[in-house]
Write an enzyme that holds these catalytic residues in place. Structure first.
Site, PDB file in Angstrom:
ATOM      1  N   ASP A 164     -33.277  33.874  -7.373  1.00  0.00           N
ATOM      2  CA  ASP A 164     -32.575  33.864  -6.094  1.00  0.00           C
ATOM      3  C   ASP A 164     -31.165  34.382  -6.349  1.00  0.00           C
ATOM      4  OD1 ASP A 164     -31.242  33.341  -3.744  1.00  0.00           O
ATOM      5  OD2 ASP A 164     -31.689  31.197  -3.688  1.00  0.00           O
TER       6      ASP A 164
ATOM      7  N   LYS B  49     -24.542  37.267   2.485  1.00  0.00           N
ATOM      8  CA  LYS B  49     -23.414  36.982   1.604  1.00  0.00           C
ATOM      9  C   LYS B  49     -22.790  38.286   1.105  1.00  0.00           C
ATOM     10  CE  LYS B  49     -25.171  32.739   1.770  1.00  0.00           C
ATOM     11  NZ  LYS B  49     -26.412  32.078   1.435  1.00  0.00           N
TER      12      LYS B  49
ATOM     13  N   TRP C 218     -29.306  24.968  -3.761  1.00  0.00           N
ATOM     14  CA  TRP C 218     -30.299  25.977  -3.362  1.00  0.00           C
ATOM     15  C   TRP C 218     -31.547  25.923  -4.221  1.00  0.00           C
ATOM     16  CZ3 TRP C 218     -29.926  27.024   1.334  1.00  0.00           C
ATOM     17  CH2 TRP C 218     -28.686  27.148   1.958  1.00  0.00           C
TER      18      TRP C 218
HETATM   19  C1  LIG Z   1     -27.366  31.059   1.492  1.00  0.00           C
HETATM   20  C2  LIG Z   1     -28.313  30.873   0.392  1.00  0.00           C
HETATM   21  C3  LIG Z   1     -29.686  30.593   0.630  1.00  0.00           C
HETATM   22  C4  LIG Z   1     -30.245  30.372   2.024  1.00  0.00           C
HETATM   23  O1  LIG Z   1     -30.284  31.520   2.749  1.00  0.00           O
HETATM   24  P1  LIG Z   1     -30.905  31.555   4.232  1.00  0.00           P
HETATM   25  O2  LIG Z   1     -30.846  33.021   4.523  1.00  0.00           O
HETATM   26  O3  LIG Z   1     -30.034  30.738   5.106  1.00  0.00           O
HETATM   27  O4  LIG Z   1     -32.294  31.039   4.155  1.00  0.00           O
HETATM   28  C5  LIG Z   1     -30.515  30.490  -0.459  1.00  0.00           C
HETATM   29  N1  LIG Z   1     -30.068  30.629  -1.712  1.00  0.00           N
HETATM   30  C6  LIG Z   1     -28.768  30.884  -1.982  1.00  0.00           C
HETATM   31  C7  LIG Z   1     -28.323  31.021  -3.396  1.00  0.00           C
HETATM   32  C8  LIG Z   1     -27.857  31.010  -0.935  1.00  0.00           C
HETATM   33  O5  LIG Z   1     -26.561  31.256  -1.195  1.00  0.00           O
END
Ligand SMILES: *Cc1c(COP(=O)(O)O)cnc(C)c1O
Length: 361
Positions: free
Chosen positions: A172, A196, A102
């Site tokens: 993030d 998540k 990511w």
């Molecule tokens: C799932 C995830 C993303 C991507 O998320 P989207 O909503 O599909 O753009 C980005 N960073 C992390 C850490 C993730 O787990």
């Protein structure tokens, strides 16, 4: 009755109580004679949900008053681009920690906007261990430092993030927000896709310090501009009404289950159970992440060979276990045990793993 055990990495499990509440409200929310799916985002009913959701996030994370809580669409992936679009102006560079899939994507997007320095990386260890942030060499001309608190694919998670002083720390937190308490005031900006730990796909939560908003220049499209959305409290255009409403219910469920402290305790017990099963298997199961980097949200592991892994995945599916295939960048297996996954569900999984080892070990 549901007979599945959901270990999906995202969109992921939601509390059954929340899904029941959604079902109950779907035709007529709060007795207004309309579904949440068909009301205006300018209606009083929606505004109540919208502002209450922002307030619930503030309360659960103890967010200081000089931060904004905003809702965006486009997932965390849109934030990969928005962060540099808003803050990486020509006179600055951006510092990124490269800790996995990511953060790698975030770096690629930032490189399209401006100058990027990778200040710590674990690429040469296949991201199985977190880069050490104590030795990070942050360039003083950095607009910000970007980190990923939990790398969902490799299953590595920071327990502590450094203080970056005057340089804003941007994080993030898509796959571990609200899984444990943390100090928001250390961060300039936090973003997290909901699917998540927070709710369904479709909304991304951004927590941003107001000081950062003042630095944003006017030459970026309004929809990509944090300041524009902050000014109108995330009602600049139509927000993802249904997703915000489900997040609202999930947040109340978290509050009723001990808040972030309650979640941390619950998550620790779950992670300990799954990792212990792996560690006590005498090498039949192997954790992919180094012990000191292990995530309490995504447990990644392998078996002796691919054939055995395929066999286990097949048997898991037959027995109602969903989502245990590893991320396509990593392979092997992964159990995602976000907030909504219960200890009992983890216990059923570990019992199954133990039984599988008895038969094939
Ligand atoms: C799932 C995830 C993303 C991507 O998320 P989207 O909503 O599909 O753009 C980005 N960073 C992390 C850490 C993730 O787990």
């Amino acid at each position: 009755m549901r007979y599945t055990y959901n270990f999906n990495a995202g969109p992921a499990a939601l509390p059954l109580e929340v899904i029941r509440q959604v079902q109950n409200d779907l035709i007529d929310i709060n007795g207004i004679g309309l579904s949440i799916l068909e009301i205006s985002h300018r209606s009083e009913e929606y505004e109540l949900i919208h502002y209450e959701t922002q307030q619930l996030i503030r309360d659960l994370l103890d967010i200081p008053s000089d931060y904004e809580v905003l809702f965006f669409q486009g997932g965390a992936s849109t934030q990969f681009a928005m962060v540099p679009m808003n803050f990486l102006t020509r006179e600055y560079m951006a510092s990124y920690v490269y800790s996995g899939t990511w953060s790698g994507k975030a770096i690629k997007e930032a490189e399209k906007i401006g100058e990027v320095a990778i200040v710590a990386s674990s690429e040469n260890e296949q991201f199985k261990r977190l880069p050490d942030l104590d030795e990070m060499n942050i360039h003083p001309g950095s607009a910000y430092v970007h980190v990923t608190s939990n790398e969902t694919a490799a299953g590595v998670q920071y327990q502590n993030l450094p203080n970056t002083g005057n340089i804003p720390l941007i994080c993030d937190m898509s796959s571990d927000i609200l899984s444990r308490p943390f100090d928001v005031s250390k961060f300039g900006l936090i973003y997290a896709g909901a699917q998540k730990n927070l709710g369904p796909a479709g909304v991304t939560v951004v927590i941003v310090h107001r000081v950062l908003l003042d630095r944003i220049q006017g030459n970026i499209p309004d929809m990509m501009n944090y300041r524009i959305h902050a000014k109108s409290n995330s009602l600049y255009n139509t927000p993802p009404v249904f997703s915000v409403y489900v997040v609202n219910l999930v947040l109340k469920w978290i509050a009723n289950n001990g808040g972030t402290r309650g979640m941390a305790e619950r998550n620790r017990l779950k992670a300990d159970l799954v990792y212990e099963t792996i560690d006590r298997s005498g090498g039949f199961y192997k954790g992919l992440a180094h012990r000191d980097s292990r995530s309490i949200m995504n447990v990644t592991f392998s078996l002796l060979n691919e054939e055995l892994e395929r066999c286990l995945l097949h048997e898991l599916r037959l027995n109602g276990f969903i989502g245990l295939e590893g991320h396509r960048d990593v392979g092997h297996l992964r159990a995602s045990i976000y907030n909504s996954v219960t200890y009992n569900q983890c216990k059923v999984l570990t019992d199954f793993l133990t039984e599988f080892q008895r038969r094939y070990g």
